[in-house]
Design an enzyme around this catalytic site. Structure first.
Site, short mmCIF file in Angstrom:
data_model
loop_
_atom_site.label_atom_id
_atom_site.label_comp_id
_atom_site.label_asym_id
_atom_site.label_seq_id
_atom_site.Cartn_x
_atom_site.Cartn_y
_atom_site.Cartn_z
NE ARG A 177 -10.83 -5.14 0.11
CZ ARG A 177 -9.99 -4.20 0.54
NH1 ARG A 177 -10.48 -3.14 1.16
NH2 ARG A 177 -8.69 -4.29 0.33
CG ASP A 202 -13.43 6.49 -1.21
OD1 ASP A 202 -13.41 6.36 0.03
OD2 ASP A 202 -12.39 6.43 -1.90
CD GLN A 241 -13.06 -1.56 -1.24
OE1 GLN A 241 -12.33 -1.47 -0.27
NE2 GLN A 241 -14.28 -2.03 -1.14
NE ARG A 292 -3.91 0.46 1.85
CZ ARG A 292 -5.17 0.57 2.30
NH1 ARG A 292 -5.46 1.36 3.31
NH2 ARG A 292 -6.14 -0.13 1.74
CB CYS A 325 -14.18 1.43 -0.39
SG CYS A 325 -13.65 3.14 -0.22
CG HIS A 342 -8.37 0.17 -3.06
ND1 HIS A 342 -7.64 -0.94 -2.71
CD2 HIS A 342 -9.05 0.55 -1.93
CE1 HIS A 342 -7.86 -1.22 -1.44
NE2 HIS A 342 -8.70 -0.34 -0.95
N1 CP Z 1 -11.38 -0.04 2.11
C1 CP Z 1 -10.12 -0.15 2.57
O1 CP Z 1 -9.16 -0.39 1.83
O2 CP Z 1 -10.02 0.02 3.91
P1 CP Z 1 -8.66 0.13 4.73
O3 CP Z 1 -8.03 1.46 4.38
O4 CP Z 1 -9.11 0.07 6.18
O5 CP Z 1 -7.76 -1.02 4.36
N1 NVA Z 2 -9.80 6.81 -1.48
C1 NVA Z 2 -9.47 6.36 -0.15
C2 NVA Z 2 -9.73 4.89 -0.01
C3 NVA Z 2 -9.41 4.33 1.35
C4 NVA Z 2 -9.65 2.85 1.40
C5 NVA Z 2 -8.02 6.71 0.17
O1 NVA Z 2 -7.16 6.51 -0.70
O2 NVA Z 2 -7.75 7.19 1.27
#
Ligand code: CP
Ligand code: NVA
Length: 311
Positions: free
Chosen positions: A296, A228, A136, A106, A268, A133
């Site tokens: 997930r 989101d 997701q 990540r 999400c 993502h």
């Molecule tokens: N939706 C999602 O990726 O959540 P987290 O940031 O908690 O992993």
């Molecule tokens: N768009 C958000 C998604 C988090 C799961 C971010 O990148 O923070």
């Protein structure tokens, strides 16, 4: 026992566009079987998690999925590894490759994921970047299929920021023959290259990709309403100034009433209640948000077993 997913073995997942329509459908089928318990698979391998941003769902769902497969997980917290002291990515990637069987990352830049994939031979999985993502959206598609019984021909409307989640939704919906509408304020549209890529994919299936600033028109006739956060991780400094700009895109009961009567609502998570979505909608009868979060784990279990191979 095999998974009938030999085409995915050893591959990376950096973008949802890396997967063909057939591969997505097979992953969703396997995820549904794993969820139902009608298929049991083992995969005694080691997954590394290298997360430069916070995570609850992705971290825990990947970990539990791997444990349930009989594998193990190492949390490579950047703060306590040499990456935070500047060890070059190319060196880190080649070293981790010698220990791990698969690595989920990540991070901020999509190019860093690509660099990891270039230097490491093991599968590299995008666990969220600024651009995409994909994990997701595999879970999102599983949730839509479960709730509506079908993907092809379904219209999904995403309201809010044209961000990483919006990008993977564009590619994922196009791949499975769904229509996708993205309603954003001006200046917050999704990346043009991703929109073009989604349009090319959608042209093959004869489905529509719509980018608009009109939230109400975008919601009419939709069966899936998705939102989101208005400011993603790394954009905290502009969070307050975004609130008034994004207000017309809030998923509330009034906006939801314009969608199909049986439309489902997805997010999400994490959510900012009272900003992009109201309490009433999150807790309402059309919300499938908790199933979506659960999925997930099932979708990623199918992914892990397909990238690594089952015993
Ligand atoms: N939706 C999602 O990726 O959540 P987290 O940031 O908690 O992993
Ligand atoms: N768009 C958000 C998604 C988090 C799961 C971010 O990148 O923070």
């Amino acid at each position: 026992m095999g998974t009938n997913m030999e085409t995915l073995k050893g591959r990376d997942l950096l973008s949802l566009a890396d997967l063909s329509t057939d591969e997505i459908q097979q992953l969703l089928h396997l995820a549904a079987q794993l969820k139902a318990g009608s298929v049991k698979l083992r995969c005694n391998k080691v997954l590394g998690l290298l997360f430069y941003k916070a995570s609850t769902r992705t971290r825990v769902s990947f970990t539990v999925a791997m444990y349930q497969l009989g594998g193990q997980v190492i949390d490579l917290n950047p703060d306590v590894t040499q990456v935070s002291r500047g060890e070059p990515l190319a060196d880190t990637a080649r070293v981790l490759d010698r220990y791990l069987d698969i690595l989920a990352i990540r991070t901020f830049k999509q190019q860093d994921l690509q660099a990891f994939a270039n230097y490491a031979r093991i599968p590299i999985v995008n666990a969220l970047s600024d651009l995409e993502h994909p994990c997701q959206v595999l879970a999102d598609l599983l949730t839509i299929q479960e709730s509506l019984g079908v993907l092809a021909g379904v219209t999904l409307t995403y309201l809010g920021d044209g961000n990483n989640v919006a990008h993977s939704l564009l590619l994922g919906c196009a791949r499975v023959g769904m229509n996708i509408r993205i309603a954003t304020p001006a200046e917050f549209e999704p990346d043009n290259k991703i929109v073009e890529q989604a349009r090319e994919i959608a042209a093959g299936a004869g489905t529509e990709v719509t980018i608009t600033h009109d939230a109400e028109a975008a919601v009419k006739g939709a069966s899936v309403i998705y939102t989101d956060v208005w400011a993603s991780m790394g954009q905290e400094a502009s969070a307050d100034s975004r609130i008034p700009v994004f207000q017309p895109y809030q998923v509330n009961e009034q906006l939801l009433s314009l969608a199909n009567a049986d439309a489902i609502v997805l997010h999400c998570l994490p959510a900012h209640r009272g900003e992009e979505i109201t309490d009433a909608v999150m807790e309402g009868r059309q919300s499938r948000i908790w199933d979506q979060a659960e999925n997930r784990m099932h979708a990623q279990k199918a992914l892990l077993v397909s990238l690594l191979g089952a015993e």
